[in-house]
Design an enzyme around this catalytic site. Sequence first.
Site, PDB file in Angstrom:
ATOM      1  N   SER A  30      -7.755  -4.676   2.793  1.00  0.00           N
ATOM      2  CA  SER A  30      -7.510  -3.253   3.032  1.00  0.00           C
ATOM      3  C   SER A  30      -7.455  -2.546   1.691  1.00  0.00           C
ATOM      4  O   SER A  30      -7.020  -3.123   0.689  1.00  0.00           O
ATOM      5  CB  SER A  30      -6.177  -3.061   3.753  1.00  0.00           C
ATOM      6  OG  SER A  30      -5.830  -1.691   3.815  1.00  0.00           O
ATOM      7  N   TYR A  43       2.862  -4.867   3.382  1.00  0.00           N
ATOM      8  CA  TYR A  43       1.507  -4.944   3.926  1.00  0.00           C
ATOM      9  C   TYR A  43       0.487  -4.892   2.782  1.00  0.00           C
ATOM     10  O   TYR A  43      -0.459  -5.695   2.733  1.00  0.00           O
ATOM     11  CB  TYR A  43       1.264  -3.809   4.919  1.00  0.00           C
ATOM     12  CG  TYR A  43      -0.133  -3.761   5.476  1.00  0.00           C
ATOM     13  CD1 TYR A  43      -0.527  -4.636   6.481  1.00  0.00           C
ATOM     14  CD2 TYR A  43      -1.061  -2.831   5.007  1.00  0.00           C
ATOM     15  CE1 TYR A  43      -1.815  -4.599   7.002  1.00  0.00           C
ATOM     16  CE2 TYR A  43      -2.341  -2.785   5.518  1.00  0.00           C
ATOM     17  CZ  TYR A  43      -2.717  -3.670   6.510  1.00  0.00           C
ATOM     18  OH  TYR A  43      -3.995  -3.621   7.009  1.00  0.00           O
TER      19      TYR A  43
END
Length: 152
Positions: A30, A43
């Site tokens: 990501s 995350y």
Amino acid sequence: LNTTALLRLASAIAPRLAAAGEGAIINIGSVVGLAPEFGMTVYGATKAFVLFLSQGLSLELAPKGVYVQAVLPATTRTEIWGHVGADVNTLSNVMEVDDLVDAALVGFDRRELVTIPPLPDAGQWDALQAARQAMLPNYRNEHPAERYRTVA
């Protein structure tokens, strides 16, 4: 899950692909892994791991005929949003899954080591990599840099 599963899967397949002298591994990270400013610390750290692992595997496996690609999407319309209690339809700048997959496959065909589907200028990634690599020789100095040996 974001780190352990990835590491176990890579550990299981990489030796087989290397022994065969061909194959590919695609890891999904990501853009959050590049930007602590997005505020998703844990995350983001797991997605930074995906990038680092992919780059390291590429260095180790490319000479053995194995291509490793890291795909770093931004916000993408998937079911995960519902699982975390968010309505993806209220978000702006959301990429459709089909567009993400198409871009990832173009990057795959081009043999990009890192594919960032929303990034319009690949030169920005190249500049980041060049700056990072320019620092490498300085990591092996025996003494602290001069800037740390003088009192300001």
